[in-house]
Design a protein around this motif. Sequence first.
Motif, short mmCIF file in Angstrom:
data_model
loop_
_atom_site.label_atom_id
_atom_site.label_comp_id
_atom_site.label_asym_id
_atom_site.label_seq_id
_atom_site.Cartn_x
_atom_site.Cartn_y
_atom_site.Cartn_z
N UNK A 77 -5.36 12.23 2.11
CA UNK A 77 -4.62 11.07 1.82
C UNK A 77 -4.83 10.33 0.80
N UNK A 78 -3.96 9.55 0.24
CA UNK A 78 -3.95 8.84 -1.09
C UNK A 78 -3.49 7.41 -0.94
N UNK A 79 -4.14 6.51 -1.40
CA UNK A 79 -3.75 5.07 -1.14
C UNK A 79 -3.70 4.29 -2.41
N UNK A 80 -2.81 3.88 -2.87
CA UNK A 80 -2.58 2.99 -4.07
C UNK A 80 -2.05 1.63 -3.54
N UNK A 81 -3.10 0.63 -3.78
CA UNK A 81 -2.91 -0.75 -3.47
C UNK A 81 -2.45 -1.65 -4.64
N UNK A 95 -2.73 11.73 13.09
CA UNK A 95 -2.33 10.17 13.46
C UNK A 95 -3.01 9.51 12.22
N UNK A 96 -2.08 8.30 11.99
CA UNK A 96 -2.46 7.62 10.74
C UNK A 96 -2.43 5.94 11.15
N UNK A 97 -3.56 5.37 10.84
CA UNK A 97 -3.65 3.94 11.17
C UNK A 97 -4.32 3.04 10.13
N UNK A 98 -3.71 2.03 9.90
CA UNK A 98 -4.21 1.04 8.85
C UNK A 98 -4.51 -0.57 9.48
N UNK A 99 -5.63 -0.82 8.94
CA UNK A 99 -6.34 -2.21 9.67
C UNK A 99 -6.69 -2.96 8.14
N UNK A 100 -6.87 -4.36 8.31
CA UNK A 100 -7.21 -5.11 7.36
C UNK A 100 -8.59 -5.87 7.78
N UNK A 101 -9.29 -5.13 8.48
CA UNK A 101 -10.74 -5.49 8.82
C UNK A 101 -11.64 -4.19 8.82
N UNK A 156 0.83 -1.35 0.04
CA UNK A 156 0.08 0.02 0.10
C UNK A 156 0.93 1.14 0.08
N UNK A 157 0.90 2.01 -1.08
CA UNK A 157 1.50 3.15 -1.19
C UNK A 157 0.76 4.56 -0.68
N UNK A 160 -11.77 -1.36 -3.41
CA UNK A 160 -11.74 -2.81 -3.82
C UNK A 160 -10.56 -3.56 -3.17
N UNK A 161 -10.55 -3.39 -1.70
CA UNK A 161 -9.83 -4.07 -0.83
C UNK A 161 -10.35 -4.40 0.66
#
Length: 556
Positions: free
Chosen positions: A451-455, A417-423, A394-395, A433-434
């Motif tokens: 913010x911008x996310x590239x998976x 504050x930045x946080x990332x989870x997979x649920x 994940x960019x 799409x993820x």
Amino acid sequence: MKRKITFALLLFVLSTFHSFADINPDEELNKCATFLSKQEKIKILNKFNNLDVFYFRPNLQCHYPSKSGKFLVHYDTLGGNAVSKIDLNHNKIPDYIDSVAYYADYVYSKECDEFGFKISLSDSAKGGDDKYDIYVVELGIGKKGMTVYGLTDNDVEIKPKIGFERYTSTISIDNDYSPDDYTILDDGTKVKTYKETGFMGLKITLAHEFHHAIQFYYGHPFPKADCLAEAVSVFFENKLFPESRDFTQYVNRLLLNPASYPFGDGEAINGYRYGVFFHYIDSKYGVKPILRWWELVGIGLSGYKALDSALKEVNSSLKDTWNGFIPQLYFTGTFTSGTNTILYADELKNLSFTNFKFTTNPFEDKLVDLLPYQLKTMRIINSVDNLYNSPDTIDVILTNANDYKAQAQFLEFDRFNYKLINYVENEFTQIVNSNWHYQYNTNLTYAFPLSFHFLREGTSGKQIAHCYPNPFIKSKDKKIFFPAPEGVELNKKIELTLYTIDYMKIIEETLPVQLKNDTRILEWEPNTNYLNSGTYIFEIKYGDDFKLGKIAIIND
């Protein structure tokens, strides 16, 4: 009888043989001296002791009016500032000066007549008459800090004062933009001064500096917004001469070090990177909001506030336009997209990311400090348990669209504050799409997180590839040969990525497919100065096809 000048023939001879290094990507040279101090400008213009310090104009031997009568070009035929005497059309004026006069008229016709910008050409006859004065001098040879493409200097204050102080101005440009012009670095190394040389260097400098002259007519805004002034001048280089690639050296520095050049910091040096931002504005709305921006500066709105207001008049804003622009920086280099508004995006570097290995769930909170309109990037790589699987990557691009601080030039950090989870969890935003979800927020009043996310999803069970020699031993081996994807034509560029054994990216290159012993291969000569002895994972990618393998490197 009027003489017709064929400018295709106006060529001045430039030597292409030199004994100094190409432009050094680690050493940034001044592009434009417009916003330097008077003392710094004197050092640049007075190399041959011919500067009239009282009028702040070089004393030169000759002058020549442009065809329109709007410009007077001053130049020397003898001495350190001299231009080439080549005169192919036999009009007794050096061809280089013919070209300066011609392109000055052309730039005026585009920026003023076509796009609608205003300027005061009169200077109370300080240059001999009331034409706008352009001085042709040696700007390309000297110590670091004393070489530039050009400069525009404010001259006579224009009355009445409406908003900010307004001025007439003069322009100084180089006398040949020779590929042999060099800058002496602090360690004595000589490097090329100009990326664009000859006529192209001349043309883009006139486009750039003339827009500074326009800016002085509308007013020099406070608080400082020199970043914007330089960015839009770089934009006009390519708006008028799209074939120029001079801007790429500055955009590449932004792509390699995105946090180092905050767009909201009004310092001029930041602006060279962001000519591409105004290309994005132009692609969406045309030049109209750029013209309107300077009109608003002319009635007293500060630089960033005026730009925001001009964009609101076309149903956007500085925040919204920034939000649309940032993805353009991602789709450069090997990630180039056909929708990118950045010229020559495929020739640029890839945007750089700081790597983080995803070892916990959730991903540990990251505290991110950002200046107004600053960029910071992260590449988050999900750990995998074997070589046969590749991880999700994940960019992430984070920015802070704090208009209040940009407009006031309060250059203080805001904390996010930045946080990332997979649920799934409340108050988290799903990455399209993820299964990944993120949270990026702050409790500060004026801070505005974008913010911008590239998976790039990982895969499993892909083909294992072998390279040779393996191990690579520095003392006896020079190159590593990798298998190219099947069916790929010769000379096609393929992406090679090298990771540490725990999948932290360290090298990314594109290599052409070659033929060796009837086998299609990629040939790579590693710089072992940047690689420690150890085992690495390599990935060869072409479209949806990629191969994985391991390589051992021994720095004996």
